[in-house]
Design a protein around this motif. Structure first.
Motif, PDB file in Angstrom:
ATOM      1  N   GLU A 326      35.672  36.061  49.309  1.00 32.06           N
ATOM      2  CA  GLU A 326      35.436  37.093  48.299  1.00 32.06           C
ATOM      3  C   GLU A 326      35.978  36.708  46.935  1.00 32.06           C
ATOM      4  OE1 GLU A 326      36.219  41.872  47.537  1.00 32.06           O
ATOM      5  OE2 GLU A 326      36.892  40.925  49.381  1.00 32.06           O
ATOM      6  N   VAL A 327      37.158  36.093  46.892  1.00 31.10           N
ATOM      7  CA  VAL A 327      37.769  35.767  45.606  1.00 31.10           C
ATOM      8  C   VAL A 327      36.917  34.777  44.814  1.00 31.10           C
ATOM      9  CG1 VAL A 327      39.169  33.843  46.476  1.00 31.10           C
ATOM     10  CG2 VAL A 327      39.943  35.153  44.482  1.00 31.10           C
ATOM     11  N   TYR A 328      36.105  33.960  45.526  1.00 28.32           N
ATOM     12  CA  TYR A 328      35.245  32.992  44.854  1.00 28.32           C
ATOM     13  C   TYR A 328      33.830  33.519  44.632  1.00 28.32           C
ATOM     14  CZ  TYR A 328      38.959  29.747  46.171  1.00 28.32           C
ATOM     15  OH  TYR A 328      40.174  29.137  46.331  1.00 28.32           O
ATOM     16  N   HIS A 329      33.470  34.598  45.313  1.00 22.37           N
ATOM     17  CA  HIS A 329      32.090  35.083  45.250  1.00 22.37           C
ATOM     18  C   HIS A 329      31.979  36.484  44.666  1.00 22.37           C
ATOM     19  CE1 HIS A 329      30.379  31.737  47.664  1.00 22.37           C
ATOM     20  NE2 HIS A 329      31.579  31.718  48.196  1.00 22.37           N
ATOM     21  N   ASP A 330      33.076  37.053  44.235  1.00 22.74           N
ATOM     22  CA  ASP A 330      33.065  38.393  43.675  1.00 22.74           C
ATOM     23  C   ASP A 330      32.690  38.350  42.194  1.00 22.74           C
ATOM     24  OD1 ASP A 330      33.402  41.141  43.590  1.00 22.74           O
ATOM     25  OD2 ASP A 330      35.508  40.989  43.005  1.00 22.74           O
ATOM     26  N   THR A 331      31.876  39.300  41.763  1.00 20.22           N
ATOM     27  CA  THR A 331      31.521  39.428  40.349  1.00 20.22           C
ATOM     28  C   THR A 331      32.445  40.454  39.698  1.00 20.22           C
ATOM     29  OG1 THR A 331      29.200  38.828  40.651  1.00 20.22           O
ATOM     30  CG2 THR A 331      29.722  40.206  38.750  1.00 20.22           C
ATOM     31  N   TYR A 332      33.001  40.102  38.540  1.00 17.88           N
ATOM     32  CA  TYR A 332      33.911  41.040  37.877  1.00 17.88           C
ATOM     33  C   TYR A 332      33.793  40.943  36.363  1.00 17.88           C
ATOM     34  CZ  TYR A 332      36.984  36.983  37.090  1.00 17.88           C
ATOM     35  OH  TYR A 332      37.488  35.771  36.697  1.00 17.88           O
ATOM     36  N   LEU A 333      34.264  41.988  35.691  1.00 14.41           N
ATOM     37  CA  LEU A 333      34.327  42.052  34.232  1.00 14.41           C
ATOM     38  C   LEU A 333      35.730  42.478  33.838  1.00 14.41           C
ATOM     39  CD1 LEU A 333      31.153  44.282  33.707  1.00 14.41           C
ATOM     40  CD2 LEU A 333      31.212  41.822  33.412  1.00 14.41           C
ATOM     41  N   ASP A 334      36.307  41.836  32.837  1.00 13.69           N
ATOM     42  CA  ASP A 334      37.589  42.260  32.264  1.00 13.69           C
ATOM     43  C   ASP A 334      37.309  42.821  30.879  1.00 13.69           C
ATOM     44  OD1 ASP A 334      38.942  41.472  34.501  1.00 13.69           O
ATOM     45  OD2 ASP A 334      39.574  39.549  33.701  1.00 13.69           O
ATOM     46  N   VAL A 335      37.422  44.149  30.747  1.00 12.18           N
ATOM     47  CA  VAL A 335      37.008  44.855  29.538  1.00 12.18           C
ATOM     48  C   VAL A 335      38.226  45.409  28.805  1.00 12.18           C
ATOM     49  CG1 VAL A 335      35.532  46.696  28.627  1.00 12.18           C
ATOM     50  CG2 VAL A 335      34.871  45.484  30.712  1.00 12.18           C
ATOM     51  N   GLU A 336      38.292  45.148  27.496  1.00 13.69           N
ATOM     52  CA  GLU A 336      39.361  45.737  26.677  1.00 13.69           C
ATOM     53  C   GLU A 336      38.989  47.202  26.447  1.00 13.69           C
ATOM     54  OE1 GLU A 336      41.836  47.321  24.314  1.00 13.69           O
ATOM     55  OE2 GLU A 336      39.909  46.988  23.295  1.00 13.69           O
ATOM     56  N   PRO A 337      39.825  48.157  26.911  1.00 12.37           N
ATOM     57  CA  PRO A 337      39.415  49.564  26.956  1.00 12.37           C
ATOM     58  C   PRO A 337      39.255  50.252  25.605  1.00 12.37           C
ATOM     59  CG  PRO A 337      41.710  49.329  27.615  1.00 12.37           C
ATOM     60  CD  PRO A 337      41.158  47.954  27.505  1.00 12.37           C
ATOM     61  N   THR A 338      39.963  49.813  24.571  1.00  7.04           N
ATOM     62  CA  THR A 338      39.858  50.473  23.265  1.00  7.04           C
ATOM     63  C   THR A 338      38.544  50.129  22.570  1.00  7.04           C
ATOM     64  OG1 THR A 338      42.266  50.445  23.008  1.00  7.04           O
ATOM     65  CG2 THR A 338      40.965  50.825  21.031  1.00  7.04           C
ATOM     66  N   THR A 339      38.192  48.850  22.552  1.00 10.56           N
ATOM     67  CA  THR A 339      36.988  48.408  21.854  1.00 10.56           C
ATOM     68  C   THR A 339      35.749  48.387  22.742  1.00 10.56           C
ATOM     69  OG1 THR A 339      37.441  46.092  22.384  1.00 10.56           O
ATOM     70  CG2 THR A 339      38.374  46.959  20.325  1.00 10.56           C
ATOM     71  N   GLY A 340      35.958  48.260  24.065  1.00  7.98           N
ATOM     72  CA  GLY A 340      34.831  48.130  24.978  1.00  7.98           C
ATOM     73  C   GLY A 340      34.293  46.723  25.088  1.00  7.98           C
ATOM     74  N   PHE A 341      34.962  45.748  24.449  1.00  9.96           N
ATOM     75  CA  PHE A 341      34.497  44.352  24.492  1.00  9.96           C
ATOM     76  C   PHE A 341      34.860  43.718  25.837  1.00  9.96           C
ATOM     77  CE2 PHE A 341      35.068  43.957  19.603  1.00  9.96           C
ATOM     78  CZ  PHE A 341      33.913  44.714  19.418  1.00  9.96           C
ATOM     79  N   THR A 342      33.922  42.998  26.419  1.00  7.77           N
ATOM     80  CA  THR A 342      34.201  42.215  27.620  1.00  7.77           C
ATOM     81  C   THR A 342      34.850  40.910  27.190  1.00  7.77           C
ATOM     82  OG1 THR A 342      32.318  43.183  28.791  1.00  7.77           O
ATOM     83  CG2 THR A 342      33.207  41.122  29.663  1.00  7.77           C
ATOM     84  N   LEU A 343      36.097  40.702  27.595  1.00  8.08           N
ATOM     85  CA  LEU A 343      36.850  39.528  27.153  1.00  8.08           C
ATOM     86  C   LEU A 343      36.858  38.398  28.179  1.00  8.08           C
ATOM     87  CD1 LEU A 343      39.912  41.217  25.402  1.00  8.08           C
ATOM     88  CD2 LEU A 343      37.657  40.654  24.475  1.00  8.08           C
ATOM     89  N   ARG A 344      36.491  38.729  29.414  1.00  6.19           N
ATOM     90  CA  ARG A 344      36.391  37.696  30.453  1.00  6.19           C
ATOM     91  C   ARG A 344      35.455  38.220  31.539  1.00  6.19           C
ATOM     92  NH1 ARG A 344      41.928  35.795  33.075  1.00  6.19           N
ATOM     93  NH2 ARG A 344      41.935  37.995  33.731  1.00  6.19           N
ATOM     94  N   PHE A 345      34.674  37.325  32.130  1.00  6.91           N
ATOM     95  CA  PHE A 345      33.803  37.769  33.219  1.00  6.91           C
ATOM     96  C   PHE A 345      33.528  36.607  34.162  1.00  6.91           C
ATOM     97  CE2 PHE A 345      30.614  35.956  30.399  1.00  6.91           C
ATOM     98  CZ  PHE A 345      29.730  35.353  31.283  1.00  6.91           C
ATOM     99  N   ALA A 346      33.108  36.955  35.358  1.00  6.66           N
ATOM    100  CA  ALA A 346      32.629  35.977  36.331  1.00  6.66           C
ATOM    101  C   ALA A 346      31.450  36.611  37.056  1.00  6.66           C
ATOM    102  CB  ALA A 346      33.722  35.592  37.319  1.00  6.66           C
ATOM    103  N   LYS A 347      30.307  35.945  36.968  1.00 13.76           N
ATOM    104  CA  LYS A 347      29.099  36.434  37.643  1.00 13.76           C
ATOM    105  C   LYS A 347      28.704  35.416  38.697  1.00 13.76           C
ATOM    106  CE  LYS A 347      25.234  36.329  35.323  1.00 13.76           C
ATOM    107  NZ  LYS A 347      24.192  36.690  34.335  1.00 13.76           N
TER     108      LYS A 347
END
Length: 433
Positions: A326-347
């Protein structure tokens, strides 16, 4: 007279302290309002804003890494109907999404139209070999069902990494085919997204894709819904109790992600969002996904729907060598909550192909059952660099923290002064009496 002056001074000090504390308290909502106004102004997608500068071109490098499923027993599968045995071969890494958006047009209804140019550049330093490495994989002609009786072909083929990914001329089809062919020189879109000028809650939300407000892949109102953004950013002031919706053209559907936890990314607090297991589950587990199942026979009455991540036990039984973690196959987004900008992701996406028994096609006569065969899985990642992180902290978060320090300082100093003066007043008064 001296005691009176002292008591009067202490009362005045207490009153002053109360006023300072009140000022600090008043600055809290006022400061929040200033912060919100600044963020909302900079989040609008128009020339001159922070959002626009980051929107036109991706600042961070986006990498796509590919792992191929190399077949080790092709003859046994063909001659005896054995289960395929595969090993993962990779990563082979490419830099993608390095080209800025094209044909940007600002529309009267506060939307922006644009095209996303597609391109991939091989990155040898992050790869296990070259693009000329060979991989034994399923013959792609199987996918289009053109393997005819008597045609001299095989269920499996040996091709280079470059050929399998970006295309080769198939001798039978007389055309170019590949896992992602055509890719270089093509475009994703047109996209129409809201710029947020009239309603910041709609910024980056997709209005149309390829000119339409819904998809046409699934022939169902629910599955064809076009929801959310393209996941590169979301409306500001994220509420972690609510899911984030986004559309992915790679899988031709919209999905939702839910809050997992808060993490530190280069000194910035981000909300991690991940796809729920139900998002890609079979209709047996999630009835809402019924319309994503198109073939009842080959998917065993839709119990195999949601197979992109090869997590179903039946898939691992059909093909040996699959070990999803799962740790290698999970899709995630790291979003800065104030601006809404996605600062890191893995698809993470896995590409599969179906083949099954056939009395008419020689190479399929000994195949015992329909098999979902894994071809390749990809890991697309990006994260903000140190320079961008420093800019975020300097331009936005340092100002927010400074304002918060002033608010808390005034509130704390005012309360302390009020309490000290009030206590001193009663001590003086008691000594006088």
């Amino acid at each position: 007279m001296g005691c009176c002056n002292r008591r009067c001074g202490l009362i005045a000090g207490a009153v002053f302290g109360a006023l300072v504390a009140i000022l600090g308290g008043v600055l809290i909502p006022l400061g929040n309002s200033v912060i919100e106004g600044t963020v909302e102004k900079e989040a609008v997608i128009e020339p001159g804003t922070t959002a626009y500068e980051n929107w036109v071109a991706t600042g961070a490098k986006v990498y796509r890494q590919f792992w191929f499923f190399d077949v080790k027993n092709p003859l046994e599968v063909l001659d005896y109907g054995a289960r395929p045995v595969v090993i993962e071969k990779g990563p082979y890494t490419y830099i993608t999404r390095y080209l800025p958006k094209e044909n940007i047009t600002f529309n009267p209804n506060n939307t922006i139209s644009f095209l996303l140019p597609m391109g991939a550049i091989f990155e040898p330093s992050m790869s296990v070999g070259s693009e000329e490495d060979n991989v034994t994989s399923l013959n792609l002609a199987v996918a289009v069902g053109v393997l005819a009786k008597g045609y001299k072909s095989s269920l499996f083929q040996r091709r280079t990494v470059k050929e399998l990914l970006w295309g080769y001329r198939d001798p039978m089809l007389k055309t170019n085919i590949g896992f992602f062919s055509p890719y270089n020189g093509t475009y994703d879109g047109y996209y129409n997204v809201y710029n947020g000028k009239d309603d910041i809650k709609k910024v980056s939300v997709i209005d149309r894709w390829r000119g339409k407000r819904s998809l046409t892949f699934w022939n169902d109102t629910y599955c064809d819904m076009l929801n959310g953004t393209d996941a590169t950013s979301f409306p500001p002031f994220i509420d972690k109790k609510k899911p984030l919706f986004f559309f992915s053209s790679d899988i031709c559907r919209s999905v939702s992600a839910s809050y997992v936890n808060t993490m530190d990314l280069k000194g910035i607090d981000v909300y991690r969002y991940s796809l729920l297991p139900s998002t890609l589950a079979s209709p047996v587990d999630n009835p809402d996904n019924h319309c994503f199942c198109r073939d009842f026979k080959t998917t065993k009455n839709c119990t195999l729907a949601g197979v992109p991540f090869a997590s179903c036990p039946s898939l691992r039984e059909g093909v040996l060598g699959l070990n999803p973690v799962e740790v290698y196959h999970d899709t995630y987004l790291d979003v800065e909550p104030t601006t809404g900008f996605t600062l890191r992701f893995a698809k993470r996406i896995q590409v599969n192909m179906m083949y099954g028994p056939s009395a008419n096609i020689t190479v399929l006569k000994k195949v015992k059952d329909y098999t979902i065969f894994p071809l390749v899985w990809l890991n697309e990642t990006a994260a903000l660099d140190d320079e961008t992180a420093d800019m975020f902290k300097r331009e936005l978060f340092s100002r927010i923290k400074l304002l918060e320090m002033i608010q808390q300082g005034l509130l704390g100093a005012g309360v302390a002064l009020f309490v000290i003066c009030l206590i001193s007043y009663f001590v003086v008064r008691r000594n006088v009496h």
